[in-house]
Scaffold this active site. Structure first.
Site, mmCIF file in Angstrom:
data_model
loop_
_atom_site.group_PDB
_atom_site.id
_atom_site.type_symbol
_atom_site.label_atom_id
_atom_site.label_comp_id
_atom_site.label_asym_id
_atom_site.label_seq_id
_atom_site.Cartn_x
_atom_site.Cartn_y
_atom_site.Cartn_z
ATOM 1 N N CYS A 1 22.821 73.374 -23.344
ATOM 2 C CA CYS A 1 23.549 73.513 -22.080
ATOM 3 C C CYS A 1 23.871 72.127 -21.544
ATOM 4 C CB CYS A 1 22.738 74.354 -21.097
ATOM 5 S SG CYS A 1 22.147 73.485 -19.663
ATOM 6 N N GLU A 2 25.124 71.930 -21.152
ATOM 7 C CA GLU A 2 25.551 70.596 -20.755
ATOM 8 C C GLU A 2 25.072 70.219 -19.358
ATOM 9 O OE1 GLU A 2 29.777 70.690 -21.097
ATOM 10 O OE2 GLU A 2 30.093 71.340 -19.039
ATOM 11 N N HIS A 3 24.514 71.162 -18.627
ATOM 12 C CA HIS A 3 24.032 70.843 -17.281
ATOM 13 C C HIS A 3 22.618 70.280 -17.295
ATOM 14 C CE1 HIS A 3 27.052 74.141 -16.201
ATOM 15 N NE2 HIS A 3 27.612 72.967 -16.029
ATOM 16 N N HIS A 4 21.796 70.729 -18.260
ATOM 17 C CA HIS A 4 20.397 70.302 -18.281
ATOM 18 C C HIS A 4 19.976 69.711 -19.627
ATOM 19 C CE1 HIS A 4 20.768 73.635 -15.317
ATOM 20 N NE2 HIS A 4 20.060 72.807 -14.577
ATOM 21 N N GLN B 1 28.185 78.332 -22.166
ATOM 22 C CA GLN B 1 28.405 79.505 -23.023
ATOM 23 C C GLN B 1 29.844 80.021 -22.919
ATOM 24 O OE1 GLN B 1 25.342 82.536 -22.745
ATOM 25 N NE2 GLN B 1 26.735 84.098 -23.548
ATOM 26 N N HIS C 1 19.005 81.268 -22.023
ATOM 27 C CA HIS C 1 19.116 79.867 -21.622
ATOM 28 C C HIS C 1 17.764 79.327 -21.185
ATOM 29 C CE1 HIS C 1 23.660 79.612 -21.391
ATOM 30 N NE2 HIS C 1 23.437 80.891 -21.628
ATOM 31 N N CYS D 1 17.132 76.723 -19.640
ATOM 32 C CA CYS D 1 17.157 76.163 -18.278
ATOM 33 C C CYS D 1 16.923 77.254 -17.234
ATOM 34 C CB CYS D 1 18.450 75.392 -18.013
ATOM 35 S SG CYS D 1 19.955 76.364 -18.134
#
Ligand SMILES: [Zn+2]
Length: 200
Positions: free
Chosen positions: A89-92, A130, A158, A160
């Site tokens: 995941c590109e956020h975490h 996703q 996920h 995260c």
């Protein structure tokens, strides 16, 4: 002839060095002793692992498909279900993982079946969300193979969400995309029923 993709077994030395140094700093900042025996090689291992997990940046999904496209007069649905999928995941920068179900209806060409999971890897092995992963796979197959229709469903958990934040251990996120013939509700439902998706 060079293959259209390469698996990272050798790593870019400059990248490994830079990322290794960054991991050393991160480990230190998080309160660990970077000189502890068990951690001595960790920054380098982590640097290599991250290069492996993001190798999709150096691959071309369209080229992989074009390398195994064959003329064939077959016009029924081709389904590859339960394709294992691991992404970040590109956020975490934490993993999300699950399964992809992909179908297409040929329009003159079929593609070697093993190439579809390769295309999943190309787009999964990078920093992703996703929703975009679903779209990237869908568009790659649609524009390269030019089928009558293509469908992609991804079901993923996920880390995260599971390990931090809301700590929902059992939630699964489902995303889907449909092009061409799969925009017809009957065709779409037939596909969803065959892959056993909750969406049907
Ligand atoms: Zn996240």
């Amino acid at each position: 002839m060079t293959p259209p993709y390469k698996y990272f077994e050798e790593y870019n030395l400059n990248v490994t060095d830079e990322v290794k140094e960054s991991y050393q700093n991160i480990t230190l900042e998080l309160g660990e002793n970077v000189h502890r025996e068990g951690l001595l090689k960790t920054p380098e291992r982590a640097a290599k692992a991250m290069q492996f997990l993001t190798q999709g940046y150096h691959m071309d999904g369209a080229e992989i498909l074009r390398g195994a496209m064959f003329k064939e007069d077959y016009h029924d649905m081709v389904i590859i279900k339960d394709i294992e999928l691991y992404s970040l995941c590109e956020h975490h920068i934490l993993p999300f993982f699950g399964k992809a179900h992909i179908a297409y209806i040929p329009d003159g060409h079929i593609v070697g079946l093993s190439k579809i999971p390769r295309v999943v890897d190309v787009f999964a092995r990078r920093l992703q969300v996703q929703e975009r992963l679903t779209h990237d796979i869908l568009e790659c197959i649609n524009t390269t193979l030019k089928p009558q229709g293509v469908a992609v469903v991804i079901e993923a958990s996920h880390m995260c969400m599971m390990m931090r934040g809301v700590q929902k251990q059992n939630s699964v996120t489902t995303t889907s995309g449909f092009r061409g013939a799969f925009q017809r509700i009957e065709t779409r439902n037939e596909f969803l029923k065959l892959v056993g998706s909750d969406l049907s």
